[in-house]
Design a protein around this motif. Structure first.
Motif, PDB file in Angstrom:
ATOM      1  N   VAL A   9       6.852  -1.981  -5.020  1.00  0.00           N
ATOM      2  CA  VAL A   9       6.189  -0.802  -4.803  1.00  0.00           C
ATOM      3  C   VAL A   9       7.000   0.495  -4.777  1.00  0.00           C
ATOM      4  CG1 VAL A   9       3.971   0.543  -3.756  1.00  0.00           C
ATOM      5  CG2 VAL A   9       4.317  -1.970  -3.801  1.00  0.00           C
ATOM      6  N   ASN A  10       6.838   1.450  -5.840  1.00  0.00           N
ATOM      7  CA  ASN A  10       7.524   2.743  -6.111  1.00  0.00           C
ATOM      8  C   ASN A  10       7.055   3.469  -4.785  1.00  0.00           C
ATOM      9  OD1 ASN A  10       7.977   5.258  -6.542  1.00  0.00           O
ATOM     10  ND2 ASN A  10       8.204   4.906  -8.632  1.00  0.00           N
ATOM     11  N   THR A  11       8.176   4.011  -3.776  1.00  0.00           N
ATOM     12  CA  THR A  11       7.663   4.736  -2.646  1.00  0.00           C
ATOM     13  C   THR A  11       6.869   5.886  -2.839  1.00  0.00           C
ATOM     14  OG1 THR A  11       9.490   3.778  -1.565  1.00  0.00           O
ATOM     15  CG2 THR A  11       8.578   5.883  -0.489  1.00  0.00           C
ATOM     16  N   PRO A  12       7.225   6.668  -3.689  1.00  0.00           N
ATOM     17  CA  PRO A  12       6.550   8.224  -3.980  1.00  0.00           C
ATOM     18  C   PRO A  12       5.049   7.761  -4.448  1.00  0.00           C
ATOM     19  CG  PRO A  12       8.663   8.422  -5.109  1.00  0.00           C
ATOM     20  CD  PRO A  12       8.352   6.953  -4.556  1.00  0.00           C
ATOM     21  N   VAL A  13       4.892   6.482  -5.306  1.00  0.00           N
ATOM     22  CA  VAL A  13       3.454   6.436  -5.660  1.00  0.00           C
ATOM     23  C   VAL A  13       2.488   5.659  -4.444  1.00  0.00           C
ATOM     24  CG1 VAL A  13       2.228   4.736  -7.133  1.00  0.00           C
ATOM     25  CG2 VAL A  13       4.108   5.881  -8.054  1.00  0.00           C
ATOM     26  N   LEU A  14       3.462   4.901  -3.707  1.00  0.00           N
ATOM     27  CA  LEU A  14       2.743   4.562  -2.468  1.00  0.00           C
ATOM     28  C   LEU A  14       2.127   5.869  -1.442  1.00  0.00           C
ATOM     29  CD1 LEU A  14       1.518   2.099  -0.726  1.00  0.00           C
ATOM     30  CD2 LEU A  14       3.709   1.858   0.120  1.00  0.00           C
ATOM     31  N   VAL A  15       3.115   6.634  -1.021  1.00  0.00           N
ATOM     32  CA  VAL A  15       3.005   7.679  -0.354  1.00  0.00           C
ATOM     33  C   VAL A  15       1.614   8.510  -0.838  1.00  0.00           C
ATOM     34  CG1 VAL A  15       3.752   9.860   0.521  1.00  0.00           C
ATOM     35  CG2 VAL A  15       5.188   7.882   0.702  1.00  0.00           C
ATOM     36  N   GLU A  16       1.788   8.849  -2.144  1.00  0.00           N
ATOM     37  CA  GLU A  16       0.609   9.533  -2.848  1.00  0.00           C
ATOM     38  C   GLU A  16      -0.663   8.760  -2.799  1.00  0.00           C
ATOM     39  OE1 GLU A  16      -1.546  12.686  -4.571  1.00  0.00           O
ATOM     40  OE2 GLU A  16       0.692  12.748  -3.781  1.00  0.00           O
ATOM     41  N   ALA A  17      -0.763   7.511  -2.856  1.00  0.00           N
ATOM     42  CA  ALA A  17      -2.020   6.817  -2.651  1.00  0.00           C
ATOM     43  C   ALA A  17      -2.531   6.609  -1.430  1.00  0.00           C
ATOM     44  CB  ALA A  17      -1.843   5.132  -2.976  1.00  0.00           C
ATOM     45  N   LEU A  18      -1.564   6.660  -0.367  1.00  0.00           N
ATOM     46  CA  LEU A  18      -2.053   6.806   1.073  1.00  0.00           C
ATOM     47  C   LEU A  18      -2.536   8.262   1.386  1.00  0.00           C
ATOM     48  CD1 LEU A  18       1.012   4.901   2.857  1.00  0.00           C
ATOM     49  CD2 LEU A  18      -1.409   4.077   2.741  1.00  0.00           C
ATOM     50  N   LEU A  19      -1.999   9.273   0.967  1.00  0.00           N
ATOM     51  CA  LEU A  19      -2.420  10.395   1.047  1.00  0.00           C
ATOM     52  C   LEU A  19      -3.978  10.547   0.469  1.00  0.00           C
ATOM     53  CD1 LEU A  19       0.503  12.732   0.480  1.00  0.00           C
ATOM     54  CD2 LEU A  19      -0.450  12.451   2.731  1.00  0.00           C
ATOM     55  N   ARG A  20      -4.022  10.194  -0.687  1.00  0.00           N
ATOM     56  CA  ARG A  20      -5.364  10.277  -1.369  1.00  0.00           C
ATOM     57  C   ARG A  20      -6.525   9.132  -0.745  1.00  0.00           C
ATOM     58  NH1 ARG A  20      -4.582  10.955  -7.926  1.00  0.00           N
ATOM     59  NH2 ARG A  20      -3.172  12.580  -7.733  1.00  0.00           N
ATOM     60  N   TYR A  21      -5.900   7.922  -0.206  1.00  0.00           N
ATOM     61  CA  TYR A  21      -6.833   7.033   0.563  1.00  0.00           C
ATOM     62  C   TYR A  21      -7.604   7.787   1.793  1.00  0.00           C
ATOM     63  CZ  TYR A  21      -8.351   2.941   2.843  1.00  0.00           C
ATOM     64  OH  TYR A  21      -8.899   1.962   3.527  1.00  0.00           O
ATOM     65  N   GLN A  22      -6.374   8.506   2.711  1.00  0.00           N
ATOM     66  CA  GLN A  22      -7.001   9.392   3.752  1.00  0.00           C
ATOM     67  C   GLN A  22      -8.072  10.207   3.457  1.00  0.00           C
ATOM     68  OE1 GLN A  22      -3.167  10.251   5.739  1.00  0.00           O
ATOM     69  NE2 GLN A  22      -4.107   9.092   7.498  1.00  0.00           N
ATOM     70  N   GLN A  23      -7.764  10.953   2.335  1.00  0.00           N
ATOM     71  CA  GLN A  23      -8.633  12.005   1.877  1.00  0.00           C
ATOM     72  C   GLN A  23      -9.967  11.387   1.212  1.00  0.00           C
ATOM     73  OE1 GLN A  23      -6.094  14.143  -0.719  1.00  0.00           O
ATOM     74  NE2 GLN A  23      -4.881  15.153   0.934  1.00  0.00           N
ATOM     75  N   GLY A  24     -10.112  10.190   1.211  1.00  0.00           N
ATOM     76  CA  GLY A  24     -11.140   9.686   0.135  1.00  0.00           C
ATOM     77  C   GLY A  24     -11.250   9.963  -1.195  1.00  0.00           C
ATOM     78  N   ARG A  25      -9.983  10.104  -1.898  1.00  0.00           N
ATOM     79  CA  ARG A  25      -9.931  10.573  -3.201  1.00  0.00           C
ATOM     80  C   ARG A  25      -9.542   9.585  -4.292  1.00  0.00           C
ATOM     81  NH1 ARG A  25      -6.975  15.446  -4.758  1.00  0.00           N
ATOM     82  NH2 ARG A  25      -5.218  14.233  -3.647  1.00  0.00           N
ATOM     83  N   LEU A  26      -9.365   8.237  -3.843  1.00  0.00           N
ATOM     84  CA  LEU A  26      -8.965   7.404  -4.947  1.00  0.00           C
ATOM     85  C   LEU A  26      -9.882   6.374  -5.458  1.00  0.00           C
ATOM     86  CD1 LEU A  26      -6.161   5.211  -2.522  1.00  0.00           C
ATOM     87  CD2 LEU A  26      -5.813   6.482  -4.811  1.00  0.00           C
ATOM     88  N   PRO A  27      -9.871   5.942  -6.713  1.00  0.00           N
ATOM     89  CA  PRO A  27     -10.737   5.181  -7.383  1.00  0.00           C
ATOM     90  C   PRO A  27     -11.024   3.808  -6.606  1.00  0.00           C
ATOM     91  CG  PRO A  27      -9.072   5.887  -8.892  1.00  0.00           C
ATOM     92  CD  PRO A  27      -8.840   6.431  -7.487  1.00  0.00           C
ATOM     93  N   LYS A  28     -11.933   3.208  -6.920  1.00  0.00           N
ATOM     94  CA  LYS A  28     -12.163   2.041  -5.810  1.00  0.00           C
ATOM     95  C   LYS A  28     -11.121   1.027  -6.352  1.00  0.00           C
ATOM     96  CE  LYS A  28     -15.537  -0.953  -4.413  1.00  0.00           C
ATOM     97  NZ  LYS A  28     -15.801  -0.997  -3.138  1.00  0.00           N
TER      98      LYS A  28
END
Length: 51
Positions: A9-28
């Protein structure tokens, strides 16, 4: 139960996904990927990262 497969897993991709997960902005599909990768329960508090 099937054995877990290691994933790279690419760290910057994971961090961005976590931020968006917390904000509720990720696709299902991405939300499910993050939950599976980090073994998070869907109804668990989304406070994964400190503010």
């Amino acid at each position: 139960m099937r054995p877990r497969v290691m994933q790279w897993v690419n760290t910057p991709v994971l961090v961005e996904a976590l931020l968006r997960y917390q904000q509720g902005r990720l696709p299902k599909s991405m939300k499910l990927w993050v939950e599976q990768l980090l073994e998070i329960s869907p109804n668990q508090d989304s406070g994964i990262l400190p503010h």
